[in-house]
Scaffold this active site. Structure first.
Site, short mmCIF file in Angstrom:
data_model
loop_
_atom_site.label_atom_id
_atom_site.label_comp_id
_atom_site.label_asym_id
_atom_site.label_seq_id
_atom_site.Cartn_x
_atom_site.Cartn_y
_atom_site.Cartn_z
N GLY A 75 -0.48 2.10 10.18
CA GLY A 75 -1.30 3.28 9.94
C GLY A 75 -0.57 4.53 9.51
O GLY A 75 -1.20 5.58 9.33
N TRP A 77 0.76 5.52 6.66
CA TRP A 77 0.36 6.10 5.37
C TRP A 77 -0.97 6.82 5.49
O TRP A 77 -1.16 7.90 4.92
CB TRP A 77 0.34 5.03 4.28
CG TRP A 77 1.71 4.79 3.70
CD1 TRP A 77 2.90 4.88 4.34
CD2 TRP A 77 2.01 4.43 2.35
NE1 TRP A 77 3.93 4.59 3.49
CE2 TRP A 77 3.41 4.31 2.26
CE3 TRP A 77 1.24 4.16 1.23
CZ2 TRP A 77 4.06 3.95 1.07
CZ3 TRP A 77 1.88 3.81 0.04
CH2 TRP A 77 3.28 3.72 -0.03
N ASP A 94 -7.13 -4.19 6.55
CA ASP A 94 -6.02 -5.06 6.93
C ASP A 94 -6.58 -6.27 7.65
O ASP A 94 -7.61 -6.19 8.33
CB ASP A 94 -5.04 -4.31 7.85
CG ASP A 94 -3.64 -4.89 7.79
OD1 ASP A 94 -3.47 -6.08 8.15
OD2 ASP A 94 -2.72 -4.17 7.38
N ASP A 110 -10.20 -8.96 4.66
CA ASP A 110 -9.30 -9.34 3.57
C ASP A 110 -9.71 -8.58 2.31
O ASP A 110 -10.85 -8.70 1.85
CB ASP A 110 -9.41 -10.85 3.34
CG ASP A 110 -8.39 -11.37 2.33
OD1 ASP A 110 -7.74 -10.55 1.65
OD2 ASP A 110 -8.26 -12.60 2.22
N ASP A 134 1.35 -0.42 0.68
CA ASP A 134 2.73 -0.55 1.16
C ASP A 134 2.95 -1.97 1.68
O ASP A 134 3.81 -2.22 2.50
CB ASP A 134 2.99 0.47 2.27
CG ASP A 134 4.47 0.63 2.56
OD1 ASP A 134 5.30 0.49 1.64
OD2 ASP A 134 4.82 0.90 3.73
N LYS A 174 4.06 -1.22 -3.49
CA LYS A 174 5.45 -1.57 -3.21
C LYS A 174 5.86 -2.80 -4.00
O LYS A 174 5.14 -3.80 -4.03
CB LYS A 174 5.66 -1.82 -1.73
CG LYS A 174 7.08 -2.26 -1.39
CD LYS A 174 7.50 -1.90 0.01
CE LYS A 174 6.69 -2.57 1.08
NZ LYS A 174 7.16 -2.16 2.44
#
Length: 222
Positions: A75, A77, A94, A110, A134, A174
């Site tokens: 959490g 970000w 998530d 999902d 991320d 990322k």
């Protein structure tokens, strides 16, 4: 468990039942200034500073009204988004359960599911200005396999961003090994006005992680 080393560095004694790898990880955490800052500043992870540094450089959170945090756990970000853009609607998604964050709607779901875009749009009240990711795939210890798994995840996140973002919106994801591969960059350039790479100072020097920043989501007619 630990004792002071030279220059104040914390060293961890090997404990029964703890592997050498776990000991090295714990020692690195104890001596990581970003970990200490995260505790002091109330962030759930040191990764928060990566987004803070990316925002300082690219102005990602300036004026945003709706933000999606893919793979929100734990959490950090979303905490940064709430502090930098307190009026923005924020949805995190998530597969893992995530403790509540004030002002953030958290979906245990999902993001690749067919109904995910509609669920997120409903929770946000419209199309997002910014999609953040991320995420990294769980490693299996085989470098080539790990790289392929993570790249597949980044490509999925980018495709999701292209689908849901409003025109002019941005995506941050990322990547590893110096940046996104040529096929992903080409795909992002078809969907966004600009595509750049950055390695924020909070990324560990020995880490191969980078971030791809795609901004100026093109309209369907572009």
């Amino acid at each position: 468990m630990s004792r002071g080393g030279s220059g104040g560095r914390q060293r961890v004694r090997t404990a029964r039942g703890r592997s050498a790898q776990s000991t090295r990880w714990l020692e690195r955490q104890l001596n990581d200034p970003y970990v200490r800052r995260a505790h002091a500043d109330g962030y759930r992870s040191r990764a928060a500073y990566k987004l803070l540094e990316l925002d300082e450089r690219f102005g990602l959170l300036r004026g945003v009204a709706r933000v999606v945090d893919l793979g929100i756990a734990p959490g950090g970000w979303s905490q940064v988004v709430r502090r930098r853009a307190p009026k923005a609607a924020v949805v995190g998604i998530d597969l893992l359960p995530v403790d509540a964050i004030e002002g953030v709607t958290i979906l245990q779901h999902d993001f690749l599911a067919k109904d995910a875009p509609a669920l997120i749009a409903e929770a946000l009240g419209g199309a997002p200005d910014l999609v953040l990711s991320d995420m990294a795939a769980n490693t299996v210890g085989h470098p080539q396999t790990d790289a392929l798994r993570t790249m597949a995840l980044v490509e999925a996140a980018a495709a999701f961003a292209v689908e849901v973002l409003r025109p002019g919106g941005a995506f941050v994801g990322k990547v590893f090994a110096g940046g996104a591969d040529a096929s992903l960059v080409a795909e992002l350039k078809r969907g966004f006005a600009t595509v750049k790479h950055a390695k924020p100072p909070a990324s560990r020097k020995d880490s191969s992680e980078w971030y791809v920043i795609a901004s100026g989501r093109k309209s369907a007619k572009s």
